[in-house]
Design an enzyme around this catalytic site. Structure first.
Site, mmCIF file in Angstrom:
data_model
loop_
_atom_site.group_PDB
_atom_site.id
_atom_site.type_symbol
_atom_site.label_atom_id
_atom_site.label_comp_id
_atom_site.label_asym_id
_atom_site.label_seq_id
_atom_site.Cartn_x
_atom_site.Cartn_y
_atom_site.Cartn_z
ATOM 1 N N GLY B 11 0.837 -1.196 0.000
ATOM 2 C CA GLY B 11 0.000 0.000 0.000
ATOM 3 C C GLY B 11 0.869 1.241 0.000
ATOM 4 C CB ALA B 14 -0.343 9.886 1.385
ATOM 5 N N GLY B 16 2.590 5.049 3.099
ATOM 6 C CA GLY B 16 3.496 3.944 2.796
ATOM 7 C C GLY B 16 4.683 4.375 1.947
ATOM 8 C CE LYS B 189 -2.405 9.178 14.689
ATOM 9 N NZ LYS B 189 -1.919 8.525 13.461
#
Lengths: 315, 315
Positions: B11, B14, B16, B189
């Site tokens: 993948g 943006a 990876g 997060k």
């Protein structure tokens, strides 16, 4: 039958023009204030395409603003949207005489107090329209479905004027119920409005059937209904226990419906966020009751409304 | 420095391509799977416009799908979106050897168990990227801001492979923290992601500053954060008490930010609804904890996601 009584409708949009039209059909002298469609309506009146039969409605007086109305109406029906920047009492001031009955035919909860305080001597009738009606062109109203009215003296009890008004509507073929507890009826309507109106907008412009397809959305709708019932009960208007289940069943069975809030949103018009949710949140805070689902919808809808208004030109 | 270790990134979008690029900068042998930009990347590699300095990244192997990779990687980094229809274990099956370390560089909570169950003998590293990075054209990545990584062995503890990986990232200039409690870091997060991602979409495509302007929205954000902290604590990952206030202060102070969920929504791509909210709702139900604000956002976001996918072609 005809009546010598005079009715003035403030805000002759999809709801005001329709019910003004029905009173006109019943032989009542009906005038309207009309801003955007003034020229058209003055010349040609309203064309009402109604599921109960089409008709033309030529008001006695068509005026741009209340100040321009000549005479004193027996009834003034307020059918404007309930928006924070629309001061209903200022609108009413120029036309309300000592014996004028004020009728609020509007959505939401707790919308009567400001008007009751501004006109303490006048009879105030609060009314709910269960109707699907849209303005589809200048002076052109499309009454698609429903039409039932519930009206009652505010804050409660019975009154001759309520009966008179409901008689007129009935003569025009409208199912109009005179209630002695209109606030309770408002809470009952809110059980449906408080979830479906916001979710139809926030979920991405959905009709009722699209909402009902989602298990999580139905759960949310149910939680919001429970919170409305909790508040209603604390306000002295307990709803019957079956109201939630009945509303869900009815909504599943009805023809897919796009809420009035969704229609407003899509047209870039302000939504009735405060009347339908903001006032409910205030009541919740007053009673210090937890209504997290309603609060979540309210916060999101406020954001959505602000940015919707900025992006599009209200029509 | 150079390494004989081989890394495969599944993948290469943006996130990876960016982190694969940094490992490449550190001298690691990096290959990628790449679907839509295959031809372009095979010929020209990635152009990475990074706030840390622009560079070109030519992967060792560029393959359309994992089956086409030749050899057995030492590390396979999964940087795909976490979507219900993306079966990560099936993607991994053709490339995972007995000693391959699996790295999940993905958003959300509770995303590790399916992979851990499918590859019980392999070391699993769970990682979080705090980064603002977008694909702006074929093979063209714009790394606008941030970039910090937290990685750790799943479900916890320390491991040589975590240290090796974080060393490589540090050599490339990335602030990479090796955590011994990565799940706790995921919950931390999520305290930010769970409110801001959904509200940015549901509130009408808003950046963080537009959300923070609304008192009701900040209240909603705070309630969602409280619910996340409640769940984290029941899952054995209590957060420090100041985390909510600190998140609010940080968000007020940061440059207005458009969440990754908003960018996905606006591009008509599926949103990570389940990874960011759905799994949280499941955990809440498992513990029978009331998390009404999260549930409300989840219900609305599900609706929004379904209709967003139907209306636009995923890119």
């Amino acid at each position: 039958m005809s009546s010598s009584k005079k009715v003035l409708v403030l805000g002759a949009g999809a709801v005001g023009a329709l019910y003004g039209g029905f009173l006109h059909k019943a032989g009542v002298d009906v005038s309207v204030t009309c801003r955007s469609d003034y020229e058209h309506v003055k010349q040609q009146g309203f064309q009402i395409d109604s599921c109960l039969g089409n008709f033309n409605f030529q008001p006695t007086q068509v005026v741009r603003k209340p100040e321009d109305y000549s005479g004193v109406p027996d009834y003034v029906i307020v059918a404007t949207k309930v928006l924070p920047d629309a001061d209903v009492s200022s609108l009413l001031r120029p036309v309300v005489g000592p014996d004028t009955v004020i009728v609020l035919l509007q959505n939401g909860i707790d919308i009567e107090p400001p008007v009751a305080q501004a006109f303490p001597e006048n009879l105030l009738i609060s009314g709910l329209a269960f109707v699907c009606s849209n303005r589809i062109g200048p002076g052109h109203i499309h009454h698609q479905d429903y039409g039932r009215l519930i009206i009652g003296a505010y804050p409660g009890g019975s009154h001759q004027a309520v009966l008179e008004l409901s008689e007129w509507f009935k003569q025009a073929g409208i199912n109009c119920v005179a209630s002695e507890n209109i606030i309770s009826a408002r809470w009952k309507k809110l059980v449906w409005n408080a979830p479906y109106n916001p979710v139809s907008v926030l979920g991405g412009c959905l009709d009722t059937s699209q909402i009902m397809e989602s298990t999580e959305a139905v759960l949310l709708v149910k939680h919001v209904m429970e919170e409305v019932c909790l508040l209603a009960s604390h306000e002295g208007h307990p709803q019957v226990e079956s109201v939630i289940e009945q509303n869900l069943v009815d909504t599943r069975n009805m023809v897919p419906y796009r809420t009035s809030m969704l229609l407003d949103y899509e047209a870039g018009r302000p939504m009735e966020v405060e009347a339908i949710l903001g006032n409910v949140v205030k009541i919740g805070r007053r009673h210090q009751l937890a209504i997290p689902h309603i609060q979540a919808l309210y916060a999101l809808l406020q954001l959505k409304d602000v940015h919707n208004r900025q992006q599009k030109i209200p029509s």
